[in-house]
Design a protein around this motif. Sequence first.
Motif, short mmCIF file in Angstrom:
data_model
loop_
_atom_site.label_atom_id
_atom_site.label_comp_id
_atom_site.label_asym_id
_atom_site.label_seq_id
_atom_site.Cartn_x
_atom_site.Cartn_y
_atom_site.Cartn_z
N ASN A 183 0.85 -1.19 0.00
CA ASN A 183 0.00 0.00 0.00
C ASN A 183 0.89 1.25 0.00
O ASN A 183 1.16 1.84 1.04
CB ASN A 183 -0.93 -0.02 1.21
CG ASN A 183 -2.05 0.98 1.06
OD1 ASN A 183 -2.44 1.32 -0.05
ND2 ASN A 183 -2.56 1.48 2.17
N PRO B 126 -5.40 6.49 -2.68
CA PRO B 126 -6.51 6.45 -3.66
C PRO B 126 -6.88 7.85 -4.09
O PRO B 126 -6.76 8.81 -3.33
CB PRO B 126 -7.64 5.78 -2.88
CG PRO B 126 -7.34 6.09 -1.45
CD PRO B 126 -5.84 6.10 -1.32
N PRO C 77 -12.30 4.72 -4.39
CA PRO C 77 -12.23 3.92 -3.17
C PRO C 77 -13.16 4.46 -2.09
O PRO C 77 -13.80 5.49 -2.26
CB PRO C 77 -10.75 4.04 -2.77
CG PRO C 77 -10.05 4.54 -4.00
CD PRO C 77 -11.05 5.37 -4.72
N ASN D 31 -17.24 -0.14 -5.19
CA ASN D 31 -16.19 0.80 -4.82
C ASN D 31 -16.44 2.20 -5.39
O ASN D 31 -15.52 2.93 -5.72
CB ASN D 31 -14.81 0.29 -5.28
CG ASN D 31 -13.72 0.77 -4.34
OD1 ASN D 31 -13.95 1.03 -3.17
ND2 ASN D 31 -12.50 0.87 -4.85
N VAL E 207 -10.62 10.50 0.51
CA VAL E 207 -10.70 9.10 0.08
C VAL E 207 -9.63 8.32 0.81
O VAL E 207 -8.45 8.67 0.76
CB VAL E 207 -10.53 8.98 -1.45
CG1 VAL E 207 -10.73 7.53 -1.88
CG2 VAL E 207 -11.50 9.89 -2.17
N THR E 208 -10.05 7.26 1.47
CA THR E 208 -9.14 6.44 2.29
C THR E 208 -9.29 4.99 1.89
O THR E 208 -10.41 4.50 1.69
CB THR E 208 -9.45 6.60 3.78
OG1 THR E 208 -9.43 7.99 4.12
CG2 THR E 208 -8.43 5.85 4.63
N ASP E 209 -8.15 4.26 1.73
CA ASP E 209 -8.23 2.84 1.39
C ASP E 209 -8.11 2.01 2.66
O ASP E 209 -7.98 2.53 3.77
CB ASP E 209 -7.15 2.47 0.37
CG ASP E 209 -5.74 2.75 0.87
OD1 ASP E 209 -5.55 2.85 2.10
OD2 ASP E 209 -4.83 2.87 0.03
N ASN E 210 -8.16 0.69 2.48
CA ASN E 210 -8.11 -0.24 3.61
C ASN E 210 -6.76 -0.95 3.70
O ASN E 210 -6.68 -2.05 4.23
CB ASN E 210 -9.22 -1.28 3.46
CG ASN E 210 -10.61 -0.67 3.54
OD1 ASN E 210 -10.82 0.28 4.29
ND2 ASN E 210 -11.53 -1.18 2.74
N GLY E 211 -5.73 -0.34 3.12
CA GLY E 211 -4.42 -0.98 3.14
C GLY E 211 -3.74 -0.87 4.49
O GLY E 211 -4.28 -0.34 5.46
N PRO F 137 -3.05 2.46 6.06
CA PRO F 137 -4.04 3.08 5.17
C PRO F 137 -3.50 4.38 4.57
O PRO F 137 -2.79 5.13 5.22
CB PRO F 137 -5.25 3.32 6.09
CG PRO F 137 -4.67 3.37 7.47
CD PRO F 137 -3.51 2.43 7.48
N SER G 208 -4.60 7.93 2.21
CA SER G 208 -5.76 8.77 1.90
C SER G 208 -5.31 9.97 1.09
O SER G 208 -4.13 10.34 1.07
CB SER G 208 -6.45 9.23 3.19
OG SER G 208 -5.58 10.06 3.96
#
Length: 641
Positions: A348, A352, A378, A395, A420-424, A427, A429
């Motif tokens: 990650n 996103p 995302p 998504n 926008v934030t991902d789940n990695g 994380p 953003s």
Amino acid sequence: MCWQGKGDTNQPLEPPSEFIIKVQDINDNPPQFIEGPYKGSVPEMSQVGTSVTRVTATDADDPVYGNSARLVYSILEGQPYFSIDQTTAIIRVALAGMDREMREEYLVVIQAKDMGGHMGGLSGTTTVTVTLTDINDNPPKFSKGSYEFTIAEDLGIGKPGGRVKANDRDIGENAKSTYSIIGGDERDVFEIVTDAQTQEGILRLKKPLDFESKKSYNLTVVATNIRADSITGGPYMDQATVKIIVEDADEPPVFTKFTYLFDVHENAATNTVIGAVAARDQDAPHSQVRYFIDRHTDLERQFNINVDDGKITLAKPLDRETDMWHNITVTAAEISRAIVAIKVLDINDNAPEFATEYEAFLCENGKPGQVRGHQSGPPAASPSHSSSVTISRDNSISVLAKHDSFRRQKQETYLLPIVVTDNGEPPMSSTNTLTIRVCGCSRDGFVQSCNVEAFVLPIGLSMGALIAILACVILLLVIVVLFVTLRRHKNEPLIIKDDEDVRENIIRYDDEGGGEEDTEAFDIATLQNPDGINGYLPRKDIKPDLQFMPRQGQHSGPNGVDVDEFINVRLHEADNDPTAPPYDSIQIYGYEGRGSIAGSLSSLETASSDSDQNYDYLREWGPRFRRLGELYSVGESDKET
């Protein structure tokens, strides 16, 4: 026949006589074989009495008289193999077991003798060539009972490794044979095929040889005739032993796998071991194998390999977003190759963000929750108090309005920041901006226009109302222009010269009246000089029953003419004059008046720049112009009269 002498009558002494002379035949012509020499054939090994062929001779002597033409046939040469019938001349087999392979052709001499074959008769001869045709009476025979071949273990598949041949004394189809392996090939490594030209059996490989696993083979090969014979009851066959010795070849090392698959993280450090390949030398299992990377498959030199143990290490940092896969070729010391596929695993390291700059539309008369626009991205957080964000399974996000108080006059465009934030792990953003435009929509919710200039007028008016408002605005502009024009002509004399007497007289009739004589209903010349006396002019279009005396019009002094007062007087007279025409009459008077204390409204004719003073002029003259507009409806009062 007797004849008389010359002195006599010279006549025959006796009548003529006929004599028949018969020539007796003698045997002076020998027999002849006109169609000879002859050819005949018979299968070998034919039985005694088998017919071969027939001959025929002719004799020119008389066959009726005596035996001069009576023929008898005999064999002079060709015994004891053949015989001939004395009267029919049919040649037959006289000896059984004649073998074509021993002797294929025989010459037989046939004699024909007249006089019934007795002494003193004449004779003639001919030859008959008799050929024995082949039958399949001989089996194929290998030239030797065993064969031995040496074949290298690196011989290619389908390549010939040796040839064997079984000879057959027969000819043609009877000599053709097929070959097969009936023993010694448990691994199904070999095959044998027939060469159509040489009738040889060609030994070929079906599978690779391996010297280390099997060094020799003992094969049993059989040759079999293709065609069976009805006489001998074939087919025949023969077999031989073929020994094959496998010769060791210098083989390259063989990798334990044809393809290797390794994984590595894109943030892996340099010299990180990705994986290892292994190969062994089949000629010498314990010999050392050296490894190399084919640099044509690794132009950027991102990987290294240990030449001794085959361990592949990382030479440069990898970026999965640039290249997700790397395919390199590893070479062993003896030119043995294996394909190595390296997959770069994702970490990650990218925040996103929106794929494009999205734009949404919002109806200013819409209900809460009706923002038109669908943004793909995302998972996101709610950006502000005036909207909400909904995350879909694909998504993507949907932005919804929370209230219905959006107006373009207040604000046309909203820039909505969305985080926008991902789940990695960890994380990542980023903040993206969504543009929301406030637009005018139809009742069905379809966007019609998003320009704020088109919506200055009140919302909800129909097209007809908008046109009426526009017409009023245009009329107001015309009045203003007219007012400015009148102000410009305020200083011109009231008496207009003939060449400048240009006016406009507009007459409108609601019925078919007296034509152009209606234009003489009023005397417009009075307006040219308000100081003149309003004389009475009789009408030419009608004859009134009652005669009225003309009234004196009211007017101001020469220097005190008031247009408003003048028009009121004329209006009063028109309303109370029974001789006025009962028609709608529109008259435009090109006269402004002697002057006004207000002065000119034009900015070009006044030295004052005070805007408040101009507004006072408008307030003073505005009602007068409205009164002037009532002049257009003078005709309505005439009708009532």
